[in-house]
Design an enzyme around this catalytic site. Structure first.
Site, PDB file in Angstrom:
ATOM      1  N   GLU A 247      41.950  20.823 -20.879  1.00 12.90           N
ATOM      2  CA  GLU A 247      42.489  20.066 -22.138  1.00 12.90           C
ATOM      3  C   GLU A 247      40.929  18.900 -22.075  1.00 12.90           C
ATOM      4  O   GLU A 247      40.480  18.942 -20.882  1.00 12.90           O
ATOM      5  CB  GLU A 247      43.711  19.702 -22.928  1.00 12.90           C
ATOM      6  CG  GLU A 247      43.832  18.546 -21.510  1.00 12.90           C
ATOM      7  CD  GLU A 247      45.263  17.986 -22.138  1.00 12.90           C
ATOM      8  OE1 GLU A 247      45.209  17.045 -22.852  1.00 12.90           O
ATOM      9  OE2 GLU A 247      46.713  18.067 -21.633  1.00 12.90           O
ATOM     10  N   THR A 266      54.737  23.950 -20.803  1.00 14.93           N
ATOM     11  CA  THR A 266      54.342  25.103 -20.109  1.00 14.93           C
ATOM     12  C   THR A 266      55.187  26.398 -19.615  1.00 14.93           C
ATOM     13  O   THR A 266      56.561  24.989 -19.469  1.00 14.93           O
ATOM     14  CB  THR A 266      53.546  23.638 -18.478  1.00 14.93           C
ATOM     15  OG1 THR A 266      52.918  23.078 -18.860  1.00 14.93           O
ATOM     16  CG2 THR A 266      53.144  24.952 -17.625  1.00 14.93           C
ATOM     17  N   ARG A 400      44.265  20.961 -12.593  1.00 15.35           N
ATOM     18  CA  ARG A 400      43.786  22.501 -11.856  1.00 15.35           C
ATOM     19  C   ARG A 400      42.957  22.018 -10.692  1.00 15.35           C
ATOM     20  O   ARG A 400      41.650  22.792 -11.045  1.00 15.35           O
ATOM     21  CB  ARG A 400      43.866  22.840 -13.164  1.00 15.35           C
ATOM     22  CG  ARG A 400      44.590  23.047 -14.183  1.00 15.35           C
ATOM     23  CD  ARG A 400      45.639  22.992 -14.120  1.00 15.35           C
ATOM     24  NE  ARG A 400      47.137  22.978 -14.969  1.00 15.35           N
ATOM     25  CZ  ARG A 400      47.180  22.681 -15.673  1.00 15.35           C
ATOM     26  NH1 ARG A 400      46.994  24.317 -16.497  1.00 15.35           N
ATOM     27  NH2 ARG A 400      48.447  21.902 -16.935  1.00 15.35           N
ATOM     28  N   LYS A 433      51.879  25.118 -11.852  1.00 18.59           N
ATOM     29  CA  LYS A 433      50.542  24.417 -11.798  1.00 18.59           C
ATOM     30  C   LYS A 433      49.383  24.686 -11.367  1.00 18.59           C
ATOM     31  O   LYS A 433      48.112  24.646 -11.087  1.00 18.59           O
ATOM     32  CB  LYS A 433      50.220  23.455 -12.826  1.00 18.59           C
ATOM     33  CG  LYS A 433      51.083  22.511 -14.065  1.00 18.59           C
ATOM     34  CD  LYS A 433      51.252  21.549 -14.553  1.00 18.59           C
ATOM     35  CE  LYS A 433      51.513  20.998 -16.304  1.00 18.59           C
ATOM     36  NZ  LYS A 433      52.305  20.037 -16.527  1.00 18.59           N
TER      37      LYS A 433
END
Length: 446
Positions: A247, A266, A400, A433
């Protein structure tokens, strides 16, 4: 200058991404261009290197290395206090460049001056590291180009683009250990939320990789396995990072628009069509996830409204599902018309760090992060950014991501904690994640 060299004949998006990431990885791995930032945006990869000017912001000083050729050019160390946006604007004005494009990063601690938390930041911590490159090269569907570069440099870029990057081998990184009691810290946050100290906080945990990592090769491999909003690869000031951000923190287009894109909520993705569909349906019906996302969107609306012209702030898109590598998220878009008196750097300061990487209300959530997390976040949940003298600025959230500095390499992930959170589920979310990066880590060649 010679025409751009083609990447491929009408490549698919996936083919272009794989090829462009490999080209940029080869340029980075060569070591021939000094420090660099690679930034992917909208099907175009930017390789910014050979810094000709540099701005480094610390807790008390802004350090400016001006452009070569500037009369009386010398490194300046200028004390600052107050709003870091003002310090950066003054530093940019002092570069002596009529037109510039800037690449670099702002760390999580960049938020501290805005929220009365500067006493939590050590004196030697870098809040931002930005460069004006002497070389910009691009890879897109039309091929490789380097406007302003001489023919020898362009030819060398083309030669290096064909050099294979370290393919690496399968590595196992255990992301399931909990040595610093993440579950216990989540339980503490839930108790504090239910006591009314704040409504939401994002708590993160760090995972040491345990071996030397080839960061450019990890970027190349990881980009093939991820579908990011933006990707990046950098080596600045001793810090290396490769990431696949889900994002934006903020984007100002230089023509009046300002946008943020909060993600909250998520579930895992990529297991099978049936399992993914069930996870999606669960995400869209989960009371905790919906409440967390709506809370984040409301807070983002307020932040955009504070830097936008009156009456122009809107929610363009609300609570759709976006797939990002090994996870899927609830996502929204909030935008407005940027108030010229605010400007892009003030907008960054207001929206940074992202609500979805800090919490609500932001100041008490940030205080909780400083208190409950045992390790500094550094670049994690900060931003990689590109800006220029026309007023364009885009900052993408540093999630990430794999980081390396000195003899250490690490991953980090967090989860949004609200009153309904369960520590075991939040720990599982961090594992999901971390799975966006961990399987693609490449060990450095000996």
């Amino acid at each position: 200058m010679a025409p751009a060299s083609p990447v491929a004949d009408t490549p698919s998006i996936d083919d272009l991404a794989a090829r462009a990431a490999a080209v940029c990885g080869a340029w980075a791995s060569s070591g021939e261009f000094g420090e660099y930032v690679v930034y992917e945006r909208d099907g175009r990869w930017m390789f910014a290197a050979r810094p000709q000017a540099r701005i480094i912001l610390t807790k008390t000083q802004v350090i400016v290395d001006p452009a070569p050729g500037d009369e009386g050019a010398r490194t300046r160390e200028i004390s600052w206090a107050g709003d870091p946006a003002d310090a950066l604007n003054a530093a940019l004005d002092g570069l002596g460049l009529s037109h510039w494009r800037l690449y670099g990063w702002v760390g999580f601690d960049y938020c501290a001056p805005h929220h009365g938390l500067l006493d939590r930041v050590q004196d030697d911590v870098v809040l931002a590291h930005l460069i004006v490159p002497g070389l910009e090269a691009f890879v897109d569907v039309d091929g490789i180009s380097a406007p302003g570069a001489d023919e020898a440099t362009l030819e060398r870029l083309r030669e290096l683009a064909e050099r294979p990057v370290n393919a690496g081998s399968e590595e196992t990184i255990d992301v399931g250990n909990d040595p610093d009691d993440y579950r216990g810290r989540v339980a503490t946050a839930v108790r504090e939320i239910n006591e009314g100290r704040y409504q939401k906080v994002i708590l993160s945990r760090s995972v040491d990789v345990g071996f030397d990592v080839d960061i450019p090769a990890t970027y190349v491999r990881g980009r093939r396995g991820n579908n990011p909003a933006r990707s990046y690869l950098l080596h600045l000031g001793g810090l290396e990072a490769a990431g696949f951000s889900p994002e934006l923190v903020v984007a100002a287009d230089g023509m009046g628009s300002v946008v943020t894109e909060p993600l909250a909520g998520t579930r895992a993705f990529g297991r099978s069509p049936e399992i993914d569909a069930a996870a999606r349906a669960d995400l869209l019906s989960d009371e905790k996830e919906i409440a967390e996302h709506a809370m984040s969107v409301r807070a983002c609306f307020t932040e955009i409204e504070s830097v936008a012209l009156p009456g122009t702030t809107v929610v363009d898109e609300f609570m759709v599902v976006r797939e990002r590598g090994s996870v899927q998220h609830l996502a929204s878009t909030v935008s407005g018309r940027l108030d010229p008196d605010a400007g892009p750097w003030r907008a960054l300061g207001v929206l940074f760090p992202s609500i979805t990487a800090s919490g609500i209300p932001k100041a008490p959530a940030l205080e909780a992060i400083y208190r409950l997390e045992p390790q500094r976040r550094e670049l994690y949940s900060g931003a990689i950014l590109v800006a220029d003298s026309s007023g364009e600025l885009e900052a993408t959230l540093a999630l990430r991501t794999i980081f390396a500095e000195g003899d250490r390499a690490w991953l980090r992930a967090g989860a949004g904690i609200v009153g309904q959170s369960r520590p075991e589920r939040e720990f599982e979310e961090t594992c999901e994640k971390l799975g966006s990066v961990a399987p693609f880590v490449v060990r450095a060649a000996r």
